[in-house]
Scaffold this active site. Structure first.
Site, PDB file in Angstrom:
ATOM      1  N   LEU A  81       0.847  -1.181   0.000  1.00  8.94           N
ATOM      2  CA  LEU A  81       0.000   0.000   0.000  1.00  8.94           C
ATOM      3  C   LEU A  81       0.886   1.237   0.000  1.00  8.94           C
ATOM      4  O   LEU A  81       1.952   1.241   0.614  1.00  8.94           O
ATOM      5  CB  LEU A  81      -0.879   0.023   1.252  1.00  8.94           C
ATOM      6  CG  LEU A  81      -1.982  -1.021   1.340  1.00  8.94           C
ATOM      7  CD1 LEU A  81      -2.615  -1.001   2.717  1.00  8.94           C
ATOM      8  CD2 LEU A  81      -3.033  -0.770   0.274  1.00  8.94           C
ATOM      9  N   GLU A 111     -10.775   1.457   6.996  1.00  4.68           N
ATOM     10  CA  GLU A 111     -10.603   0.262   7.815  1.00  4.68           C
ATOM     11  C   GLU A 111      -9.343   0.454   8.642  1.00  4.68           C
ATOM     12  O   GLU A 111      -8.439   1.180   8.241  1.00  4.68           O
ATOM     13  CB  GLU A 111     -10.418  -0.979   6.924  1.00  4.68           C
ATOM     14  CG  GLU A 111     -11.603  -1.275   6.047  1.00  4.68           C
ATOM     15  CD  GLU A 111     -11.209  -2.189   4.885  1.00  4.68           C
ATOM     16  OE1 GLU A 111     -10.370  -3.081   5.079  1.00  4.68           O
ATOM     17  OE2 GLU A 111     -11.743  -1.983   3.779  1.00  4.68           O
ATOM     18  N   LYS A 113      -5.746  -0.511   9.997  1.00  7.16           N
ATOM     19  CA  LYS A 113      -4.630  -1.240   9.390  1.00  7.16           C
ATOM     20  C   LYS A 113      -4.031  -2.139  10.465  1.00  7.16           C
ATOM     21  O   LYS A 113      -3.279  -1.698  11.326  1.00  7.16           O
ATOM     22  CB  LYS A 113      -3.582  -0.275   8.853  1.00  7.16           C
ATOM     23  CG  LYS A 113      -2.497  -0.954   8.047  1.00  7.16           C
ATOM     24  CD  LYS A 113      -1.678   0.063   7.266  1.00  7.16           C
ATOM     25  CE  LYS A 113      -0.705  -0.594   6.304  1.00  7.16           C
ATOM     26  NZ  LYS A 113       0.325  -1.388   6.941  1.00  7.16           N
ATOM     27  N   ASP A 115      -1.805  -4.756  12.323  1.00  5.72           N
ATOM     28  CA  ASP A 115      -0.364  -4.943  12.218  1.00  5.72           C
ATOM     29  C   ASP A 115      -0.006  -6.409  12.469  1.00  5.72           C
ATOM     30  O   ASP A 115       0.154  -6.843  13.599  1.00  5.72           O
ATOM     31  CB  ASP A 115       0.323  -4.043  13.252  1.00  5.72           C
ATOM     32  CG  ASP A 115       1.737  -3.714  12.829  1.00  5.72           C
ATOM     33  OD1 ASP A 115       2.138  -4.107  11.716  1.00  5.72           O
ATOM     34  OD2 ASP A 115       2.448  -3.075  13.625  1.00  5.72           O
ATOM     35  N   TYR A 223     -10.130  -8.531   5.035  1.00  7.74           N
ATOM     36  CA  TYR A 223     -10.419  -7.180   4.539  1.00  7.74           C
ATOM     37  C   TYR A 223     -10.673  -7.081   3.040  1.00  7.74           C
ATOM     38  O   TYR A 223     -11.006  -6.046   2.536  1.00  7.74           O
ATOM     39  CB  TYR A 223      -9.325  -6.198   4.956  1.00  7.74           C
ATOM     40  CG  TYR A 223      -7.928  -6.623   4.554  1.00  7.74           C
ATOM     41  CD1 TYR A 223      -7.512  -6.556   3.240  1.00  7.74           C
ATOM     42  CD2 TYR A 223      -7.035  -7.093   5.511  1.00  7.74           C
ATOM     43  CE1 TYR A 223      -6.248  -6.950   2.871  1.00  7.74           C
ATOM     44  CE2 TYR A 223      -5.759  -7.486   5.156  1.00  7.74           C
ATOM     45  CZ  TYR A 223      -5.373  -7.411   3.833  1.00  7.74           C
ATOM     46  OH  TYR A 223      -4.123  -7.812   3.480  1.00  7.74           O
ATOM     47  N   LYS A 310      -0.511   6.347   7.949  1.00 10.64           N
ATOM     48  CA  LYS A 310       0.285   5.821   9.061  1.00 10.64           C
ATOM     49  C   LYS A 310       0.188   6.762  10.259  1.00 10.64           C
ATOM     50  O   LYS A 310       0.409   7.969  10.108  1.00 10.64           O
ATOM     51  CB  LYS A 310       1.759   5.691   8.643  1.00 10.64           C
ATOM     52  CG  LYS A 310       1.989   4.574   7.625  1.00 10.64           C
ATOM     53  CD  LYS A 310       2.236   3.255   8.333  1.00 10.64           C
ATOM     54  CE  LYS A 310       2.359   2.097   7.382  1.00 10.64           C
ATOM     55  NZ  LYS A 310       3.674   1.604   7.134  1.00 10.64           N
ATOM     56  N   CYS A 404      37.389   1.661  29.659  1.00 16.01           N
ATOM     57  CA  CYS A 404      36.536   0.509  29.396  1.00 16.01           C
ATOM     58  C   CYS A 404      35.859   0.033  30.695  1.00 16.01           C
ATOM     59  O   CYS A 404      36.539  -0.159  31.699  1.00 16.01           O
ATOM     60  CB  CYS A 404      37.361  -0.621  28.804  1.00 16.01           C
ATOM     61  SG  CYS A 404      36.408  -2.117  28.554  1.00 16.01           S
ATOM     62  N   CYS A 407      37.504  -3.622  31.467  1.00 11.80           N
ATOM     63  CA  CYS A 407      38.921  -3.880  31.745  1.00 11.80           C
ATOM     64  C   CYS A 407      39.681  -2.611  32.106  1.00 11.80           C
ATOM     65  O   CYS A 407      40.895  -2.647  32.320  1.00 11.80           O
ATOM     66  CB  CYS A 407      39.581  -4.561  30.551  1.00 11.80           C
ATOM     67  SG  CYS A 407      39.804  -3.466  29.157  1.00 11.80           S
ATOM     68  N   CYS A 422      37.551  -0.006  22.882  1.00  9.53           N
ATOM     69  CA  CYS A 422      38.503  -0.459  23.883  1.00  9.53           C
ATOM     70  C   CYS A 422      39.596  -1.195  23.117  1.00  9.53           C
ATOM     71  O   CYS A 422      39.334  -2.192  22.458  1.00  9.53           O
ATOM     72  CB  CYS A 422      37.846  -1.415  24.883  1.00  9.53           C
ATOM     73  SG  CYS A 422      39.068  -2.317  25.859  1.00  9.53           S
ATOM     74  N   CYS A 428      40.369  -8.066  27.161  1.00 12.47           N
ATOM     75  CA  CYS A 428      39.060  -7.566  27.581  1.00 12.47           C
ATOM     76  C   CYS A 428      38.027  -8.686  27.405  1.00 12.47           C
ATOM     77  O   CYS A 428      37.784  -9.144  26.288  1.00 12.47           O
ATOM     78  CB  CYS A 428      38.744  -6.346  26.718  1.00 12.47           C
ATOM     79  SG  CYS A 428      37.258  -5.477  27.166  1.00 12.47           S
TER      80      CYS A 428
HETATM   81  P1  AMP Z   1       2.574  -2.356   3.757  1.00 17.81           P
HETATM   82  O1  AMP Z   1       3.073  -3.731   4.154  1.00 17.81           O
HETATM   83  O2  AMP Z   1       2.951  -1.286   4.733  1.00 17.81           O
HETATM   84  O3  AMP Z   1       2.820  -2.029   2.311  1.00 17.81           O
HETATM   85  O4  AMP Z   1       1.000  -2.420   3.928  1.00 17.81           O
HETATM   86  C1  AMP Z   1       0.249  -3.328   3.175  1.00 17.81           C
HETATM   87  C2  AMP Z   1      -0.269  -4.379   4.079  1.00 17.81           C
HETATM   88  O5  AMP Z   1      -1.182  -3.858   5.026  1.00 17.81           O
HETATM   89  C3  AMP Z   1      -1.079  -5.385   3.335  1.00 17.81           C
HETATM   90  O6  AMP Z   1      -0.255  -6.372   2.784  1.00 17.81           O
HETATM   91  C4  AMP Z   1      -1.960  -5.956   4.417  1.00 17.81           C
HETATM   92  O7  AMP Z   1      -1.383  -7.139   4.904  1.00 17.81           O
HETATM   93  C5  AMP Z   1      -1.945  -4.936   5.530  1.00 17.81           C
HETATM   94  N1  AMP Z   1      -3.282  -4.513   5.949  1.00 17.81           N
HETATM   95  C6  AMP Z   1      -3.666  -4.441   7.246  1.00 17.81           C
HETATM   96  N2  AMP Z   1      -4.925  -4.040   7.340  1.00 17.81           N
HETATM   97  C7  AMP Z   1      -5.397  -3.867   6.092  1.00 17.81           C
HETATM   98  C8  AMP Z   1      -6.665  -3.466   5.549  1.00 17.81           C
HETATM   99  N3  AMP Z   1      -7.677  -3.150   6.334  1.00 17.81           N
HETATM  100  N4  AMP Z   1      -6.775  -3.387   4.208  1.00 17.81           N
HETATM  101  C9  AMP Z   1      -5.715  -3.696   3.411  1.00 17.81           C
HETATM  102  N5  AMP Z   1      -4.510  -4.083   3.858  1.00 17.81           N
HETATM  103  C10 AMP Z   1      -4.335  -4.166   5.190  1.00 17.81           C
HETATM  104 ZN    ZN Z   2      38.010  -3.428  27.607  1.00 20.08          ZN
END
Ligand code: AMP
Ligand code: ZN
Length: 666
Positions: A81, A111, A113, A115, A223, A310, A404, A407, A422, A428
């Protein structure tokens, strides 16, 4: 009822109860009844193996072992993305799309994102047939057995409007509670805790034993349905349908009628993110109308119709308790801030790297300061600011050590380097231990089973003085050492003995000559052919080798100038360690002859070493920095912007691992 009917009825019931329990959170039978039905089904299936079904609810508990994951081509590429960080980025994006589409306004879905690690699920006739990781976007690893253990992934869909085949994409995540519980268990067992939920989730997908995956509290958030476009008109509709089909789509998505509504959603979640039971790193905004999505299409990397927003890295304030100084194997000193433990993005932070003396001076760090810590992409968080309003009036600035900490030797600093060193490399302890740890590491001699603690014990007990002494120890020496079972002592001795097969270039790398990394070691091994030739080479001879500069040449000469190192090499020779280059097998093909490659970034389908080997096997050359002589840059994820700019300004083409593979096809 026949056995077949009994089995099929039980399966259907259990699939339904599973959905009610895990997706709708509205079970209609007790856990006990559920378990009884599952046990009944298992008994029937065991007695009648002819009715085996890989999608039976009994298959969720794990058990399958995958030795090697199959690589599978994605039917539709899994793109990344584009990222945006502020309102203007989003307005620019909207303007670009409106221009392409010839419209003046657009509506969106927003939506979260999630992680975690992306996954692509394929269903055939309503049954889960394949789960594949994103890999490099073109192809990934088939991890179906592992995905089946995740309870919210439907194994079978009963709605009557599912297409014969379709793919659905989502994210495998590890909720924070589960992550904390896993770490608590690891700490109890004396193991290192995992770093963060995302890496643990993606690591889980590649476990060979699906029992272990089943034991992890993973979840799968969906998603995107990838199917015939005529099925839905909007993203919103497809999310609702996915939910109806039994997929878990977190409820927090929204329809935004315009960009103002998008911005409201972003602000809302930037504040509320910490209330979620899982980690998110932003919001994904998608053009809602699927016909527009199709018209907008894709750039080389990502859809034009979607944008990740982000969030700013999370930051928290905490107190500096102390600064400690670590000594690495080369003698390099790294200052580390010890912090009052604080929760940051789901993990407890206790330490932050302070890099070097200049970094501390630039921050103007004082003892007991209140500092802001942020988690970037890196694992170790960093200190980004000091809250001077909270500084005690008499506080003193942190003064860098002059000697250090291990030593007490006076530290040195090269005028053009940021790090202090060092110089007492032979006296050491952490340097000596670090050199042995490097010698046995996976990419060097690959001697398994010895941790830094054991090495330190061995040195303190005068069992070894240097890595060369490893070849003189025996099992009887090891067993009395604290915590070393007889069995592991045996394995260590075996691994040491086996390491004499390691090729010369690895031995050269293992010696731990400063600045001689894997690539340089390979070059030197190839060019000089033996340790004897290398040890007598002059600076000019060394610098005549491709990629070897003054800094490396001086370091090699200094290494061989030491009598102690000569002693060590004599010992290695006596132990039959490879000190000469063996005749190499010829290249597999000449497809890449005369081409010079820089490999940069992180790759998912290959390890970097595999990629480099592939290039060399086909006659290509690996170089470490981009110049006008570079033929191609093979780029994975997270290639640095500086490298990217350099390649672009020199007109060096940037290709993916995939494109490289295509170059090998005659
Ligand atoms: P990036 O890895 O930063 O390029 O982000 C893309 C990744 O975001 C995608 O491969 C998805 O695995 C993840 N992702 C998480 N939530 C979503 C969402 N709601 N829609 C699309 N992608 C998502
Ligand atoms: Zn040392």
């Amino acid at each position: 009822m026949t056995v077949a009917e009994k089995i099929s009825t039980l399966r259907k019931e259990l699939h339904e109860h599973n959905t009610r329990y895990y997706l709708e959170d509205a079970p209609v039978i007790s856990d006990q009844v559920f378990d009884e039905k599952l046990a009944a089904l298992k008994t029937l299936e065991d007695a009648h193996p002819a009715f085996f079904d890989p999608n039976s609810p009994t298959q969720r508990v794990g058990g399958a072992i995958t030795k090697n994951f199959n690589t599978v081509m994605h039917e539709h590429r899994m793109y990344s993305l584009d990222n945006s960080y502020n309102k203007q980025d989003l307005l620019d994006w909207e303007a670009r799309m409106c221009k392409i589409l010839g419209v003046t306004a657009l509506d969106y879905t927003c939506e979260l994102k999630y992680d975690g690690a992306s996954i692509s699920l394929t269903y055939v006739n309503g049954k889960l047939s394949q789960a594949v990781t994103r890999g490099d976007g073109f192809q990934g690893d088939e991890v179906t057995n592992n995905i089946k253990t995740i309870n919210t992934v439907p194994l079978q869909i009963s709605s009557n409007d599912v297409p014969e085949t379709f793919t659905i994409r989502g994210e495998i995540i590890l909720p924070l509670e589960g992550f904390k519980a896993m770490n608590a268990a690891r700490i109890r067992a004396g193991e290192e805790p995992y770093m963060n939920p995302r890496n643990t989730a993606s690591g889980s997908l590649k476990l060979q034993d699906s029992n272990l995956v089943a034991a992890r509290p993973l979840d799968c958030f969906l998603y995107q349905i990838v199917a015939d476009r005529s099925l839905f008109k909007t993203q919103l509709e497809s999310l609702k349908t996915a939910t109806r089909w039994g997929f878990y789509v977190p409820k927090h998505y929204t329809h935004a009628a315009n960009m103002d509504a998008v911005l409201l959603y972003l602000n809302e979640w930037e504040e509320k993110r910490s209330t979620l039971p899982y980690e998110i790193d932003g919001v994904v905004i998608k053009v809602n109308n699927l016909a527009f999505q199709e018209e907008l299409g894709y750039t080389a990397k990502s859809p034009r119709w979607a944008m990740a927003y982000k969030f700013k890295a999370e930051a928290v304030e905490t107190q500096l308790q102390d600064v400690v100084y670590q000594v690495g194997r080369t003698g390099a000193i790294t200052p580390v801030a010890q912090l009052t433990p604080v929760l940051l993005g789901g993990t407890i932070v206790k330490r932050a790297s302070l890099h070097n003396a200049d970094f501390i001076a630039d921050l103007d760090l004082h003892h007991h300061d209140t500092v802001s810590v942020e988690k970037g992409g890196e694992i170790i968080p960093k200190i980004t600011a000091i809250n001077t309003s909270k500084r005690q009036p008499n506080s003193v600035a942190v003064r860098y050590i002059t000697n250090c900490p291990e030593c007490n030797t006076a530290l040195e600093r090269n005028p053009d380097e940021a790090q202090h060193y060092c110089p007492n490399s032979n006296g050491c302890l952490p340097q000596r231990v670090g050199r042995v740890a490097h010698f046995i590491s996976r990419k060097a001699m690959d001697i398994d089973g010895l941790g830094a603690e054991t090495i330190q014990l061995m040195m303190q007990n005068n069992l070894i003085n240097s890595y060369a002494d490893l070849y003189t120890i025996s099992e009887i020496d090891l067993v009395p050492l604290e915590r070393l079972a007889e069995k592991s002592a045996q394995n260590i001795i075996k691994a040491i003995a086996a390491s004499i097969e390691a090729p010369f270039s690895r031995v050269l790398f293992a010696l731990g000559i400063r600045y001689v990394g894997q690539t340089v070691a390979k070059k030197l091994a190839q060019h000089f052919g033996s340790i004897d030739a290398l040890s007598t080479a002059t600076a000019d001879e060394l610098e005549a080798v491709d990629e070897i500069g003054t800094r490396i040449a001086e370091s090699v000469i200094a290494f061989f100038a030491s009598t102690e190192n000569h002693q060590i090499i004599a010992q290695l020779r006596a132990a039959s360690v490879q000190l000469e280059q063996q005749a190499e097998e010829g290249p597999v093909s000449n497809a890449l002859a005369d081409l010079r490659f820089v490999v940069s970034g992180v790759f998912t389908a290959f390890s970097r070493d595999e990629l480099k080997m592939l290039i060399e096997q086909h006659g290509g050359k690996i170089v470490s920095s981009i110049s006008s002589k570079t033929s191609y840059v093979v780029a994975g994820d997270n290639m640095g912007p500086a490298k990217k700019n350099k390649a672009e300004s020199l007109g060096v083409p940037i290709i993916s691992a995939q494109e490289l593979q295509r170059m090998l096809i005659p």
